[in-house]
Every structure is written in structure tokens, then in C-alpha cells.
Design a protein around this motif. Structure first.
Motif, PDB file in Angstrom:
ATOM      1  N   ASN A   1       2.451   1.616  -3.449  1.00 30.02           N
ATOM      2  CA  ASN A   1       1.550   2.412  -4.511  1.00 30.02           C
ATOM      3  C   ASN A   1       1.354   3.522  -4.347  1.00 30.02           C
ATOM      4  N   LYS A   2       1.134   3.990  -3.058  1.00 30.26           N
ATOM      5  CA  LYS A   2       0.786   5.657  -2.986  1.00 30.26           C
ATOM      6  C   LYS A   2       2.084   6.436  -3.131  1.00 30.26           C
ATOM      7  N   THR A   3       3.334   5.956  -2.796  1.00 30.04           N
ATOM      8  CA  THR A   3       4.378   6.836  -3.097  1.00 30.04           C
ATOM      9  C   THR A   3       4.523   6.725  -4.785  1.00 30.04           C
TER      10      THR A   3
ATOM     11  N   LYS B   1       2.710   6.628  -6.969  1.00 30.63           N
ATOM     12  CA  LYS B   1       1.712   7.721  -7.591  1.00 30.63           C
ATOM     13  C   LYS B   1       1.982   8.834  -7.522  1.00 30.63           C
ATOM     14  N   GLN B   2       2.303   9.252  -6.053  1.00 28.29           N
ATOM     15  CA  GLN B   2       2.658  10.761  -5.706  1.00 28.29           C
ATOM     16  C   GLN B   2       3.878  11.248  -6.420  1.00 28.29           C
TER      17      GLN B   2
ATOM     18  N   ARG C   1       3.646  -3.482 -11.533  1.00 36.08           N
ATOM     19  CA  ARG C   1       3.204  -2.855 -10.254  1.00 36.08           C
ATOM     20  C   ARG C   1       4.401  -2.515  -9.502  1.00 36.08           C
TER      21      ARG C   1
ATOM     22  N   ALA D   1       0.769  -1.405   0.045  1.00 36.81           N
ATOM     23  CA  ALA D   1      -0.072  -0.025   0.033  1.00 36.81           C
ATOM     24  C   ALA D   1       0.900   1.038   0.136  1.00 36.81           C
ATOM     25  N   TRP D   2       1.910   1.133   1.073  1.00 33.75           N
ATOM     26  CA  TRP D   2       2.791   2.329   0.883  1.00 33.75           C
ATOM     27  C   TRP D   2       3.729   2.765  -0.394  1.00 33.75           C
TER      28      TRP D   2
END
Length: 81
Positions: A20-22, A24-25, A36, A17-18
Motif C-alpha cells: 500500500n505504501k509503495t 501510493k509513493q 487494492r 502495508a508495504w
């Protein structure tokens, strides 16, 4: 004799999750598709830890080596871009 790889421990080490979020940011990915962040990061760490990386093709082989199913292989052109 079983083949021992560091892929599964590396995937367990990173928080998906971290990552994926990073990703995208930072603009690494807009959507989660074939490549992925978790598989990419774990394959890069595994490949560079092996110290046998001379070309992008070596990283591509390491990335495709994560998948046990041969139908999930990513084409070289997609990986290169």
C-alpha cells in the motif's frame, strides 16, 4: 474435488502495508478503493504464472477470481482504467 489456487499463498507472501505504501509513493493509487494493491499484485502474479494471458480480460477474470463473494467483482471498465 476442491479447486486448488495459488491466490491464498500469494496474499500471505506479500506484505499488505508495504504494498500500500509503495503503491501510493509510485502513484499507482491515491486512495484504497475496490482495486487494492495486494489483490492486484497477487492476481497479476497468479495470472502471469499460469501463462494463459492473451488480453486484459484474462487479467480482469483473474482479479475477480480472487474474491469468493460475487458481489465484490470489479467492472471491466474500472479495471481497464
Amino acid at each position: 474435488m476442491p479447486i486448488i489456487t495459488a491466490t491464498k499463498p500469494l496474499i500471505q507472501l506479500f506484505n499488505e502495508a508495504w504494498l500500500n505504501k509503495t503503491a501510493k509513493q509510485q502513484g499507482l493509487c491515491k486512495r484504497l478503493r475496490d482495486i487494492r494493491p495486494l489483490e492486484l499484485v497477487s492476481s497479476l502474479v497468479s495470472a502471469f504464472g499460469d501463462e494463459n494471458v492473451d488480453a486484459i480480460a484474462d487479467l480482469h477474470r483473474a482479479f475477480n477470481g480472487i474474491h469468493m463473494n460475487s458481489d465484490l467483482n470489479v467492472a471491466y471498465k474500472l479495471f481497464h482504467h
